[in-house]
Design a protein around this motif. Sequence first.
Motif, PDB file in Angstrom:
ATOM      1  N   LYS A 247     -33.098 -12.214  -2.865  1.00 21.56           N
ATOM      2  CA  LYS A 247     -33.142 -11.340  -4.039  1.00 21.56           C
ATOM      3  C   LYS A 247     -33.827 -10.021  -3.711  1.00 21.56           C
ATOM      4  CE  LYS A 247     -34.772 -11.181  -8.837  1.00 21.56           C
ATOM      5  NZ  LYS A 247     -35.487 -11.924  -9.918  1.00 21.56           N
ATOM      6  N   GLU A 248     -34.935 -10.083  -2.973  1.00 15.91           N
ATOM      7  CA  GLU A 248     -35.672  -8.879  -2.623  1.00 15.91           C
ATOM      8  C   GLU A 248     -34.901  -8.020  -1.623  1.00 15.91           C
ATOM      9  OE1 GLU A 248     -39.111  -6.247  -2.587  1.00 15.91           O
ATOM     10  OE2 GLU A 248     -38.009  -7.520  -3.989  1.00 15.91           O
ATOM     11  N   ILE A 249     -34.193  -8.658  -0.703  1.00 14.27           N
ATOM     12  CA  ILE A 249     -33.404  -7.907   0.278  1.00 14.27           C
ATOM     13  C   ILE A 249     -32.314  -7.106  -0.436  1.00 14.27           C
ATOM     14  CG2 ILE A 249     -31.873  -8.040   2.275  1.00 14.27           C
ATOM     15  CD1 ILE A 249     -34.849  -8.715   2.822  1.00 14.27           C
ATOM     16  N   PHE A 250     -31.632  -7.737  -1.355  1.00 13.21           N
ATOM     17  CA  PHE A 250     -30.578  -7.035  -2.098  1.00 13.21           C
ATOM     18  C   PHE A 250     -31.163  -5.910  -2.954  1.00 13.21           C
ATOM     19  CE2 PHE A 250     -28.088 -10.990  -1.282  1.00 13.21           C
ATOM     20  CZ  PHE A 250     -27.000 -10.384  -0.682  1.00 13.21           C
ATOM     21  N   ARG A 251     -32.335  -6.150  -3.539  1.00 12.69           N
ATOM     22  CA  ARG A 251     -32.970  -5.100  -4.346  1.00 12.69           C
ATOM     23  C   ARG A 251     -33.328  -3.889  -3.493  1.00 12.69           C
ATOM     24  NH1 ARG A 251     -37.751  -2.799  -5.786  1.00 12.69           N
ATOM     25  NH2 ARG A 251     -38.951  -4.000  -4.278  1.00 12.69           N
ATOM     26  N   LEU A 252     -33.967  -4.130  -2.361  1.00  9.83           N
ATOM     27  CA  LEU A 252     -34.367  -3.032  -1.476  1.00  9.83           C
ATOM     28  C   LEU A 252     -33.152  -2.296  -0.937  1.00  9.83           C
ATOM     29  CD1 LEU A 252     -37.245  -4.756   0.537  1.00  9.83           C
ATOM     30  CD2 LEU A 252     -37.478  -2.991  -1.212  1.00  9.83           C
ATOM     31  N   ALA A 253     -32.130  -3.058  -0.567  1.00 10.29           N
ATOM     32  CA  ALA A 253     -30.925  -2.451  -0.014  1.00 10.29           C
ATOM     33  C   ALA A 253     -30.305  -1.466  -1.005  1.00 10.29           C
ATOM     34  CB  ALA A 253     -29.922  -3.530   0.365  1.00 10.29           C
ATOM     35  N   LYS A 254     -30.317  -1.832  -2.261  1.00 16.18           N
ATOM     36  CA  LYS A 254     -29.721  -0.986  -3.291  1.00 16.18           C
ATOM     37  C   LYS A 254     -30.647   0.158  -3.689  1.00 16.18           C
ATOM     38  CE  LYS A 254     -27.555  -1.252  -7.869  1.00 16.18           C
ATOM     39  NZ  LYS A 254     -27.143  -2.165  -8.988  1.00 16.18           N
ATOM     40  N   GLN A 255     -31.911  -0.166  -3.968  1.00 11.06           N
ATOM     41  CA  GLN A 255     -32.849   0.840  -4.477  1.00 11.06           C
ATOM     42  C   GLN A 255     -33.154   1.935  -3.458  1.00 11.06           C
ATOM     43  OE1 GLN A 255     -36.250  -0.767  -6.505  1.00 11.06           O
ATOM     44  NE2 GLN A 255     -37.509   1.057  -6.158  1.00 11.06           N
ATOM     45  N   TYR A 256     -33.300   1.541  -2.177  1.00 16.06           N
ATOM     46  CA  TYR A 256     -33.678   2.518  -1.154  1.00 16.06           C
ATOM     47  C   TYR A 256     -32.531   2.878  -0.205  1.00 16.06           C
ATOM     48  CZ  TYR A 256     -38.394   1.543  -2.769  1.00 16.06           C
ATOM     49  OH  TYR A 256     -39.518   1.408  -3.557  1.00 16.06           O
ATOM     50  N   GLU A 257     -31.328   2.402  -0.540  1.00 14.17           N
ATOM     51  CA  GLU A 257     -30.141   2.696   0.261  1.00 14.17           C
ATOM     52  C   GLU A 257     -30.393   2.384   1.734  1.00 14.17           C
ATOM     53  OE1 GLU A 257     -28.898   6.702  -0.569  1.00 14.17           O
ATOM     54  OE2 GLU A 257     -28.387   6.245  -2.654  1.00 14.17           O
TER      55      GLU A 257
ATOM     56  N   THR B  83     -30.250 -17.789  10.045  1.00 11.37           N
ATOM     57  CA  THR B  83     -30.634 -18.450   8.796  1.00 11.37           C
ATOM     58  C   THR B  83     -30.695 -17.461   7.641  1.00 11.37           C
ATOM     59  OG1 THR B  83     -31.973 -20.018  10.060  1.00 11.37           O
ATOM     60  CG2 THR B  83     -32.409 -19.869   7.714  1.00 11.37           C
ATOM     61  N   MET B  84     -31.253 -16.284   7.904  1.00 10.66           N
ATOM     62  CA  MET B  84     -31.349 -15.269   6.858  1.00 10.66           C
ATOM     63  C   MET B  84     -29.967 -14.830   6.397  1.00 10.66           C
ATOM     64  SD  MET B  84     -34.402 -12.818   8.264  1.00 10.66           S
ATOM     65  CE  MET B  84     -36.128 -13.307   8.239  1.00 10.66           C
ATOM     66  N   TYR B  85     -29.064 -14.630   7.350  1.00  7.17           N
ATOM     67  CA  TYR B  85     -27.707 -14.208   6.993  1.00  7.17           C
ATOM     68  C   TYR B  85     -27.002 -15.271   6.157  1.00  7.17           C
ATOM     69  CZ  TYR B  85     -28.097 -10.183  10.056  1.00  7.17           C
ATOM     70  OH  TYR B  85     -28.491  -8.995  10.618  1.00  7.17           O
ATOM     71  N   ASN B  86     -27.287 -16.531   6.464  1.00  8.43           N
ATOM     72  CA  ASN B  86     -26.678 -17.617   5.706  1.00  8.43           C
ATOM     73  C   ASN B  86     -27.158 -17.600   4.254  1.00  8.43           C
ATOM     74  OD1 ASN B  86     -25.091 -19.923   5.297  1.00  8.43           O
ATOM     75  ND2 ASN B  86     -26.776 -21.298   5.780  1.00  8.43           N
ATOM     76  N   PHE B  87     -28.479 -17.382   4.053  1.00  7.57           N
ATOM     77  CA  PHE B  87     -29.016 -17.312   2.687  1.00  7.57           C
ATOM     78  C   PHE B  87     -28.465 -16.100   1.941  1.00  7.57           C
ATOM     79  CE2 PHE B  87     -32.631 -20.035   4.246  1.00  7.57           C
ATOM     80  CZ  PHE B  87     -32.376 -21.099   3.384  1.00  7.57           C
ATOM     81  N   LEU B  88     -28.329 -14.980   2.623  1.00  2.00           N
ATOM     82  CA  LEU B  88     -27.771 -13.779   1.978  1.00  2.00           C
ATOM     83  C   LEU B  88     -26.313 -14.008   1.599  1.00  2.00           C
ATOM     84  CD1 LEU B  88     -29.257 -10.956   4.256  1.00  2.00           C
ATOM     85  CD2 LEU B  88     -29.960 -11.540   1.930  1.00  2.00           C
ATOM     86  N   PHE B  89     -25.574 -14.641   2.496  1.00  2.00           N
ATOM     87  CA  PHE B  89     -24.150 -14.898   2.245  1.00  2.00           C
ATOM     88  C   PHE B  89     -23.960 -15.847   1.062  1.00  2.00           C
ATOM     89  CE2 PHE B  89     -20.314 -17.495   3.060  1.00  2.00           C
ATOM     90  CZ  PHE B  89     -19.359 -16.492   2.977  1.00  2.00           C
TER      91      PHE B  89
ATOM     92  N   TYR C 172     -25.992 -16.274  -1.443  1.00  2.23           N
ATOM     93  CA  TYR C 172     -26.651 -15.830  -2.677  1.00  2.23           C
ATOM     94  C   TYR C 172     -25.587 -15.499  -3.730  1.00  2.23           C
ATOM     95  CZ  TYR C 172     -30.352 -13.786  -5.532  1.00  2.23           C
ATOM     96  OH  TYR C 172     -31.262 -13.522  -6.532  1.00  2.23           O
ATOM     97  N   PRO C 173     -25.753 -16.008  -4.955  1.00  2.00           N
ATOM     98  CA  PRO C 173     -24.703 -15.840  -5.974  1.00  2.00           C
ATOM     99  C   PRO C 173     -24.631 -14.419  -6.549  1.00  2.00           C
ATOM    100  CG  PRO C 173     -26.607 -16.953  -6.911  1.00  2.00           C
ATOM    101  CD  PRO C 173     -26.868 -16.833  -5.436  1.00  2.00           C
ATOM    102  N   GLU C 174     -23.477 -14.101  -7.040  1.00  2.10           N
ATOM    103  CA  GLU C 174     -23.235 -12.862  -7.797  1.00  2.10           C
ATOM    104  C   GLU C 174     -23.552 -11.589  -7.019  1.00  2.10           C
ATOM    105  OE1 GLU C 174     -25.224 -13.107 -11.517  1.00  2.10           O
ATOM    106  OE2 GLU C 174     -24.337 -15.027 -12.072  1.00  2.10           O
ATOM    107  N   VAL C 175     -23.163 -11.565  -5.749  1.00  6.80           N
ATOM    108  CA  VAL C 175     -23.283 -10.337  -4.954  1.00  6.80           C
ATOM    109  C   VAL C 175     -21.933 -10.050  -4.307  1.00  6.80           C
ATOM    110  CG1 VAL C 175     -25.758 -10.488  -4.501  1.00  6.80           C
ATOM    111  CG2 VAL C 175     -24.149 -11.650  -2.963  1.00  6.80           C
ATOM    112  N   ASN C 176     -21.722  -8.791  -3.951  1.00  8.07           N
ATOM    113  CA  ASN C 176     -20.463  -8.399  -3.336  1.00  8.07           C
ATOM    114  C   ASN C 176     -20.679  -7.232  -2.379  1.00  8.07           C
ATOM    115  OD1 ASN C 176     -20.528  -5.980  -4.962  1.00  8.07           O
ATOM    116  ND2 ASN C 176     -19.839  -7.260  -6.676  1.00  8.07           N
ATOM    117  N   THR C 177     -19.577  -6.652  -1.948  1.00  9.92           N
ATOM    118  CA  THR C 177     -19.625  -5.577  -0.964  1.00  9.92           C
ATOM    119  C   THR C 177     -20.521  -4.427  -1.392  1.00  9.92           C
ATOM    120  OG1 THR C 177     -17.363  -6.123  -0.307  1.00  9.92           O
ATOM    121  CG2 THR C 177     -18.217  -3.987   0.394  1.00  9.92           C
ATOM    122  N   GLU C 178     -20.499  -4.090  -2.663  1.00  8.95           N
ATOM    123  CA  GLU C 178     -21.264  -2.954  -3.173  1.00  8.95           C
ATOM    124  C   GLU C 178     -22.764  -3.119  -2.987  1.00  8.95           C
ATOM    125  OE1 GLU C 178     -20.266   0.098  -4.664  1.00  8.95           O
ATOM    126  OE2 GLU C 178     -18.508  -0.580  -3.541  1.00  8.95           O
ATOM    127  N   ASP C 179     -23.236  -4.362  -2.920  1.00  7.25           N
ATOM    128  CA  ASP C 179     -24.682  -4.600  -2.850  1.00  7.25           C
ATOM    129  C   ASP C 179     -25.281  -4.188  -1.511  1.00  7.25           C
ATOM    130  OD1 ASP C 179     -25.501  -6.153  -5.434  1.00  7.25           O
ATOM    131  OD2 ASP C 179     -23.599  -7.024  -4.801  1.00  7.25           O
TER     132      ASP C 179
END
Length: 515
Positions: free
Chosen positions: A248-258, A267-273, A275-282
């Motif tokens: 959740k924090e990775i997606f937030r930072l990725a979006k907020q700070y570009e 393992t991290m990539y697996n959790f990111l993949f 994670y529900p309700e995310v897509n290319t735009e995130d």
Amino acid sequence: MNLSSQLHETAKASAGKIAYYFLDKLCTYAELDEAITKFASGLEKLGVKKGDHIALLLGNSPQFVVSLYGALRLGATVIPVNPIYTADEIGYILNNGDVKVVVGLDLMIPLAERVHHLLPKVEHYIICKTEQNAVSFAEEFSIYPKMKSFSDVVAAGDLSFIGAELQDDDTALILYTSGTTGKPKGAMLTHKNLYRNAKDIGDYLKINHDDRVITALPMFHVFCLTVALNAPLLSGATILIVPKFSPKEIFRLAKQYEATVFAGVPTMYNFLFQYPEVNTEDLKHFRLCISGGASMPVALLQNFEAKFNVLISEGYGLSEASPVTCFNPLDRPRKPGSIGTSILHVENKVVNELGEELPIGEVGELIVRGPNVMKGYYKMPEETAATIKDGWLYTGDLARMDKEGYFYIVDRKKDLIIVGGYNVYPREVEEVIYNHKDVVEAAVLGIPDPNQGEAVSAYAVTKNPELTAEQLQEYCKKYLAKYKVPASIEFLEELPKNTTGKILRRALKKQVTHI
């Protein structure tokens, strides 16, 4: 040139450039450089000299960055330690590493109380305050004269401080790696090792001052130190410090700070993949994802890239090489399953038992040569001589190379288990299990795990039929870090052995697989 002096030059040239964000608070290069200088000066006022050893028991935080670069500016040797290690594991490293100063969180105070009498060489504990600890510093420090506040050490420093004259071959870092004998070995990395590898991997991956790099890997781990901390700071980039990995924090930072660059273990990539309700735009601003620490399943790599439309570049490294030796290049086709090609100034080759280079496609031991290779193991000349021969570092990993110069790891270093990017050697776990009064013999293996890549699995013979796996796991938790504790324990009547009585892990693995 070295890491600390280069950061100082960046601060002079780009004083207002943002060096990092932490909990949404920013710090410029000028502010960071001032804190580093004052911390180095504060250490000197405590009697710390060039060559003294300083251990960091810190998570991802500005204090880690300031402590690391401040100690290096003074000319001290830094020993990063996993703060979740047990008292026994930490105690061994502090004693073996001849540590004079420990920098840690205030949560470490109870631990220091229990073991400080076993650490006579430690002269100072520099404590970083956390919100979780409501006890005042003054109250705590009246009990332990050796304890100082991190903020007080910085405040006592002078901006007029001039750092020590550093030589390329001076030891900058000692990284303790799990040893096959059950005791960690301290890989001594020089200022040249660290600077050169950070510079070369930064150039290789085209990290620049416009990048915003998510630093979520643990800073005490060499993967993060070089790829997600030192390389970006050398390039004048901005790092987004993540205290603890959270999708959740990775997606937030990725979006907020570009954010533009992310480094993680599979393992991290697996959790990111997942994670529900995310897509290319995130993750639309990501230009590069970096993977290391363990082999990434090809299916995960391809699925992640397809979902988020971003390239994942896999690489390879080890603590003794600062750590990077190979990476999939950005200007040529990436090969899934490969660790890539040799990075700048580093040579990799595959050899037989005589050290002779093997033909393309044949499997042998991967050896490495370059300015990133350690000077040796601390206080272990015999182990050093066995690992570095004629300037080549023998990795112990089996690999092959294709006709285009791409390398592939065929097997793990002997019996090494990698749990979520962390190294676990079976012998270390076995020694703890063997110490249980009801255990006759034991063997530890790595088994596939969908979340962590691998999990620790133990097999034991016991003289007490009432002993349960849960009881033995609880025993292990007293002496081992959480990720080293066996996820499963199975009791067998006997373990497979060769004619000399040596337990055969590979035979056990096959035997258990077919039960």
